[in-house]
Design a protein around this motif. Structure first.
Motif, mmCIF file in Angstrom:
data_model
loop_
_atom_site.group_PDB
_atom_site.id
_atom_site.type_symbol
_atom_site.label_atom_id
_atom_site.label_comp_id
_atom_site.label_asym_id
_atom_site.label_seq_id
_atom_site.Cartn_x
_atom_site.Cartn_y
_atom_site.Cartn_z
ATOM 1 N N THR A 197 6.678 -1.071 5.613
ATOM 2 C CA THR A 197 5.776 -0.798 4.498
ATOM 3 C C THR A 197 6.237 -1.578 3.273
ATOM 4 O O THR A 197 7.430 -1.613 2.974
ATOM 5 C CB THR A 197 5.764 0.705 4.162
ATOM 6 O OG1 THR A 197 5.337 1.439 5.310
ATOM 7 C CG2 THR A 197 4.816 1.009 3.016
ATOM 8 N N ALA A 198 5.281 -2.208 2.565
ATOM 9 C CA ALA A 198 5.586 -2.923 1.323
ATOM 10 C C ALA A 198 5.143 -2.067 0.142
ATOM 11 O O ALA A 198 3.999 -1.606 0.101
ATOM 12 C CB ALA A 198 4.875 -4.272 1.301
ATOM 13 N N LYS A 199 6.065 -1.843 -0.811
ATOM 14 C CA LYS A 199 5.776 -1.006 -1.973
ATOM 15 C C LYS A 199 6.141 -1.743 -3.249
ATOM 16 O O LYS A 199 7.083 -2.549 -3.277
ATOM 17 C CB LYS A 199 6.594 0.293 -1.906
ATOM 18 C CG LYS A 199 6.236 1.204 -0.765
ATOM 19 C CD LYS A 199 7.279 2.291 -0.555
ATOM 20 C CE LYS A 199 7.407 3.230 -1.711
ATOM 21 N NZ LYS A 199 8.346 4.348 -1.419
ATOM 22 N N LEU A 228 10.762 -3.081 0.648
ATOM 23 C CA LEU A 228 10.327 -3.041 2.040
ATOM 24 C C LEU A 228 11.034 -1.883 2.720
ATOM 25 O O LEU A 228 12.268 -1.796 2.694
ATOM 26 C CB LEU A 228 10.664 -4.357 2.753
ATOM 27 C CG LEU A 228 10.040 -5.634 2.178
ATOM 28 C CD1 LEU A 228 10.464 -6.846 2.994
ATOM 29 C CD2 LEU A 228 8.523 -5.533 2.137
ATOM 30 N N GLU A 229 10.252 -0.977 3.300
ATOM 31 C CA GLU A 229 10.805 0.180 4.004
ATOM 32 C C GLU A 229 10.334 0.158 5.450
ATOM 33 O O GLU A 229 9.170 -0.106 5.727
ATOM 34 C CB GLU A 229 10.335 1.494 3.353
ATOM 35 C CG GLU A 229 11.103 1.882 2.123
ATOM 36 C CD GLU A 229 10.681 3.263 1.617
ATOM 37 O OE1 GLU A 229 11.390 3.798 0.759
ATOM 38 O OE2 GLU A 229 9.649 3.781 2.078
ATOM 39 N N LYS A 270 15.234 -4.290 -1.177
ATOM 40 C CA LYS A 270 14.549 -4.563 -2.438
ATOM 41 C C LYS A 270 14.739 -6.036 -2.766
ATOM 42 O O LYS A 270 15.867 -6.535 -2.770
ATOM 43 C CB LYS A 270 15.123 -3.694 -3.566
ATOM 44 C CG LYS A 270 14.389 -3.856 -4.903
ATOM 45 C CD LYS A 270 14.977 -2.913 -5.949
ATOM 46 C CE LYS A 270 14.247 -3.057 -7.286
ATOM 47 N NZ LYS A 270 14.816 -2.153 -8.319
ATOM 48 N N LEU A 271 13.637 -6.745 -3.013
ATOM 49 C CA LEU A 271 13.740 -8.176 -3.279
ATOM 50 C C LEU A 271 12.719 -8.613 -4.321
ATOM 51 O O LEU A 271 11.727 -7.937 -4.562
ATOM 52 C CB LEU A 271 13.584 -8.978 -1.986
ATOM 53 C CG LEU A 271 12.377 -8.722 -1.070
ATOM 54 C CD1 LEU A 271 11.144 -9.440 -1.573
ATOM 55 C CD2 LEU A 271 12.680 -9.157 0.350
ATOM 56 N N CYS A 272 13.000 -9.749 -4.948
ATOM 57 C CA CYS A 272 12.089 -10.335 -5.940
ATOM 58 C C CYS A 272 11.252 -11.393 -5.233
ATOM 59 O O CYS A 272 11.788 -12.347 -4.667
ATOM 60 C CB CYS A 272 12.891 -10.958 -7.086
ATOM 61 S SG CYS A 272 11.837 -11.711 -8.360
ATOM 62 N N THR A 299 6.167 0.903 -9.602
ATOM 63 C CA THR A 299 5.213 2.023 -9.571
ATOM 64 C C THR A 299 5.339 2.877 -8.316
ATOM 65 O O THR A 299 4.858 4.003 -8.287
ATOM 66 C CB THR A 299 3.764 1.494 -9.661
ATOM 67 O OG1 THR A 299 3.474 0.719 -8.478
ATOM 68 C CG2 THR A 299 3.589 0.621 -10.897
ATOM 69 N N GLY A 300 5.964 2.336 -7.258
ATOM 70 C CA GLY A 300 6.054 3.058 -5.988
ATOM 71 C C GLY A 300 4.776 2.989 -5.176
ATOM 72 O O GLY A 300 4.675 3.599 -4.110
#
Length: 330
Positions: A98-100, A157-158, A11-13, A104-105
């Motif tokens: 995958t970028a989410k 990012l997953e 998780k990043l900004c 909101t998901g």
């Protein structure tokens, strides 16, 4: 112990650059006292871009990179000179990332090819200089556009492993042992549940210098789709596999029941997983004699191809590779 180098969630900004402001400038040269407006446009702010890299297999390099900042665009100048664009920031990611949107998901996109580039956060547009606003009725506009603000958002990012074959089974079903025998991969192997805490990939050599990729997914238990055991943390890796190889040990109390539980957990997590080709391997078959094997065949689900195998004695491992290759080609 879990492999600390395998990171599949970050998780990043992400903050893109602000666009440069347009210039308010009037041309003033010797013998041209009233040359009119010549303010240039501001430069675009830098994008934050994801780029696929087939040499990467983990998000480890991004684990401690909590803030990604792209450069602002430069302001425009007189003489109709546009400002320089802000430098883009490229984040190299493994294929299957995958970028989410973290809030909101919502899934933005997925990177699946080497060298593929997609903008994660767009840079702000540069403002127009006053030269763009000159009209017959307004020969000397003394205003210009400011640059557009860049974007700032939290992104997840997953990683979903890209493999031809995904191994599905309860803990201690022999998945890691099979992968270690068929490939050069060296997953941790021990006689207790949840030995494998991170997915392992192995390249399986086949005839005529061909090969396919196999993924050892940490064991599933009943209730995994609701988060029990290792839960849904690794179920997503199965989504990218072409074939699902179900593995059930020969000493299982009820092969049909165990298969049904595994199948049900996949269905609850994502019904589309059952559309994939499936193969059933009965592992640890070196414990069986021919008579017992013939008796057990009656318990095996008839709707999918199956084989008795043993990683310890290499029993029918070549036949398993043949079946996998044939299924991949079909």
């Amino acid at each position: 112990m879990a492999n600390p180098n395998f990171i599949d969630y970050v998780k990043l900004c992400s903050r893109s650059g602000r666009g440069g402001a347009g210039s308010i400038h009037m041309r003033r040269e010797k013998h041209v006292p009233k040359g009119g407006p010549d303010g240039g446009n501001g430069g675009r702010g830098g994008h934050v871009i994801l780029r696929g890299n087939s040499q990467l297999w983990t998000l480890l390099h991004l684990k401690y990179k909590k803030h990604v900042l792209a450069e602002d665009g430069s302001n425009g100048e007189g003489g109709n000179r546009s400002g320089a664009e802000g430098e883009d920031v490229y984040l190299e990611v493994p294929l299957g990332t995958t970028a989410k949107d973290a809030e909101t998901g919502e899934i933005r996109f997925e990177i699946t090819e080497d060298g593929e580039e997609k903008i994660l956060t767009k840079g702000g547009r540069g403002g127009l200089g006053n030269a763009n606003f000159k009209t017959p009725t307004n020969q000397t506009p003394r205003y210009a556009q400011p640059g557009e603000e860049g974007g700032e958002e939290w992104i997840i990012l997953e990683l979903k492993l890209l493999a031809d074959v995904g191994l599905v089974g309860f803990p201690n079903a022999g998945k890691s042992t099979l992968l270690s025998v068929l490939s050069a991969a060296k997953p941790e192997i021990a006689d207790y549940a949840f030995t494998t805490l991170t997915p392992n990939l192995g390249v399986i050599p086949y005839r005529d210098h061909r090969s396919f990729v196999m993924a050892d997914i940490p064991g599933i238990i009943e209730g995994a789709a609701e988060g029990k055991g290792l839960g849904t943390r690794f179920l997503r890796h199965i989504e990218r596999n072409s074939i699902l190889l179900f593995m059930i040990p020969a000493d299982s109390k009820d092969i049909q029941e165990e298969y049904n539980i595994l199948r049900n957990e996949l269905k609850k997590y994502n019904p589309e997983l059952l559309d994939k080709n499936r193969i059933l391997a009965i592992t640890k078959s070196d414990l069986l004699d021919d008579e017992l094997m013939a008796e057990m065949k009656k318990e095996i689900p008839q709707e999918l191809p199956s084989l008795f195998i043993s990683s310890m004695t290499n029993y029918q491992l070549e036949e398993l590779k043949d079946l996998i290759w044939k299924t991949l080609q079909d």
